[in-house]
Design a protein around this motif. Sequence first.
Motif, PDB file in Angstrom:
ATOM      1  N   ARG A  16     -52.844 -38.367 -35.335  1.00  0.00           N
ATOM      2  CA  ARG A  16     -54.121 -37.801 -34.898  1.00  0.00           C
ATOM      3  C   ARG A  16     -53.885 -36.418 -34.312  1.00  0.00           C
ATOM      4  O   ARG A  16     -52.803 -36.126 -33.785  1.00  0.00           O
ATOM      5  N   VAL A  39     -67.171 -35.624 -31.803  1.00  0.00           N
ATOM      6  CA  VAL A  39     -65.886 -36.052 -32.344  1.00  0.00           C
ATOM      7  C   VAL A  39     -64.811 -35.600 -31.364  1.00  0.00           C
ATOM      8  O   VAL A  39     -64.799 -34.437 -30.954  1.00  0.00           O
ATOM      9  N   LYS A  42     -59.218 -36.518 -34.779  1.00  0.00           N
ATOM     10  CA  LYS A  42     -59.324 -36.914 -36.183  1.00  0.00           C
ATOM     11  C   LYS A  42     -57.957 -37.348 -36.705  1.00  0.00           C
ATOM     12  O   LYS A  42     -56.910 -36.974 -36.160  1.00  0.00           O
ATOM     13  N   THR A 154     -63.290 -31.754 -38.244  1.00  0.00           N
ATOM     14  CA  THR A 154     -63.658 -33.137 -38.572  1.00  0.00           C
ATOM     15  C   THR A 154     -62.992 -33.673 -39.833  1.00  0.00           C
ATOM     16  O   THR A 154     -62.915 -34.892 -40.001  1.00  0.00           O
ATOM     17  N   ALA A 156     -60.822 -35.415 -42.111  1.00  0.00           N
ATOM     18  CA  ALA A 156     -59.795 -36.393 -41.749  1.00  0.00           C
ATOM     19  C   ALA A 156     -59.217 -37.091 -42.977  1.00  0.00           C
ATOM     20  O   ALA A 156     -59.494 -36.705 -44.124  1.00  0.00           O
ATOM     21  N   ASN A 240     -70.012 -36.238 -38.789  1.00  0.00           N
ATOM     22  CA  ASN A 240     -69.781 -36.005 -37.363  1.00  0.00           C
ATOM     23  C   ASN A 240     -70.512 -37.125 -36.629  1.00  0.00           C
ATOM     24  O   ASN A 240     -71.078 -38.015 -37.269  1.00  0.00           O
ATOM     25  N   VAL A 264     -66.457 -42.392 -36.297  1.00  0.00           N
ATOM     26  CA  VAL A 264     -66.158 -40.968 -36.494  1.00  0.00           C
ATOM     27  C   VAL A 264     -65.614 -40.287 -35.242  1.00  0.00           C
ATOM     28  O   VAL A 264     -64.831 -39.334 -35.340  1.00  0.00           O
ATOM     29  N   GLY A 268     -62.793 -38.943 -37.269  1.00  0.00           N
ATOM     30  CA  GLY A 268     -63.206 -37.796 -38.043  1.00  0.00           C
ATOM     31  C   GLY A 268     -63.905 -38.237 -39.316  1.00  0.00           C
ATOM     32  O   GLY A 268     -64.217 -39.418 -39.507  1.00  0.00           O
ATOM     33  N   ASN A 269     -64.144 -37.302 -40.209  1.00  0.00           N
ATOM     34  CA  ASN A 269     -64.870 -37.559 -41.450  1.00  0.00           C
ATOM     35  C   ASN A 269     -63.882 -37.803 -42.580  1.00  0.00           C
ATOM     36  O   ASN A 269     -63.191 -36.890 -43.026  1.00  0.00           O
ATOM     37  N   THR A 270     -63.822 -39.030 -43.061  1.00  0.00           N
ATOM     38  CA  THR A 270     -62.924 -39.377 -44.162  1.00  0.00           C
ATOM     39  C   THR A 270     -63.592 -39.188 -45.521  1.00  0.00           C
ATOM     40  O   THR A 270     -63.145 -39.755 -46.523  1.00  0.00           O
ATOM     41  N   SER A 274     -66.021 -42.427 -45.614  1.00  0.00           N
ATOM     42  CA  SER A 274     -66.746 -42.389 -44.341  1.00  0.00           C
ATOM     43  C   SER A 274     -67.710 -43.552 -44.141  1.00  0.00           C
ATOM     44  O   SER A 274     -67.530 -44.374 -43.240  1.00  0.00           O
TER      45      SER A 274
END
Length: 349
Positions: A16, A39, A42, A154, A156, A240, A264, A268-270, A274
Amino acid sequence: MSVGIVSYGAYIPRYRIKIEDIARVWGDDAEILKAGLRVNEKSVPDVDEDAATIAVEAARSAVSRSGIDSQRVGAVYTGSESHPYAVKPTSTIVAEAVGATPVLTAADYEFACKAGTAAIQTCMGLVSSGMIDLGLAIGSDVAQGAPGDALEYTAAAGGVAYVIGNKESELTAIIEDTYSFTTDTPDFWRREGMPYPEHGGRFTGEPGYFKHVTHAAKGLMQKIGTKPEDYDYAVFHQPNGKFPARAASMLGFSKEQIQPGMVVTRLGNTYSGSCMMGIAATLDQAKPGDRIFATAFGSGAGSDAFSITVTDRIEEIRDSAPKVEELLANPTYVDYATYARHKGKIRLA
């Protein structure tokens, strides 16, 4: 005949980076960013992890969680914005790794952050038609964000896999119905050869995210005659922490309904993973009979909405593979230099 989720599995790298460590490099105010994005940190891939290895790990968890015979998997579809090869499918790698080869059909999907849920819909159709016994739908990404760009805070890494089938005794959750809303809205793009995507700034909210999420969600509820209070949980695409909370409020869902799947803030934003990650986190704690409403979003732009009912089988398989909360726990934090190396932002001449 019902169709739905037989099993599911997730994978999140252990590394992370905190928002403060990224902001420090670019001279940004971390507290303002954290308040705006909601957030805190991430996930970061290891140096040898990519969308394919992440998809394999998630798929292996999905197969082992329910103990299915992988030879029954007739389709493998992997959605991602970061497939490691421009010409060479990720899905064949996954099929081989889980022992599903020779597989009847395999392909890679791209539709920004909703490619994974599009794969779920495809598997639903193939299973319902009788063309295949089980389908494996995956959303996996090592998300890209240019150095210094807002996306870097963000973007990720992570992935989720779902085994889709229609044998009633095997279903962990029934997908009651699905509904999509799609337009040609170029709010986010990356041309061939470009290392990082570009975005339309505030236009990613409107007319991108909120228009498509609300239209798909309302369309599904109108189609099947449900309303927000009919559901125990709700999950929306999580670029987010702010957007899904606002979308839920616009549609009439409560904070309590979305909280269990709101990963998240620590992940974070995968991207393609997500919304699917939020569903997995919700399944990790849902009870038999609970209903889940989920809506994914992909720039470009479109949304896929699902109405899901959890069955008694969730209690049998839930503890047979790592839960999302377990994957989020005990992270190893890295500084910006290590993060840049892991992400390939430092390139040798």
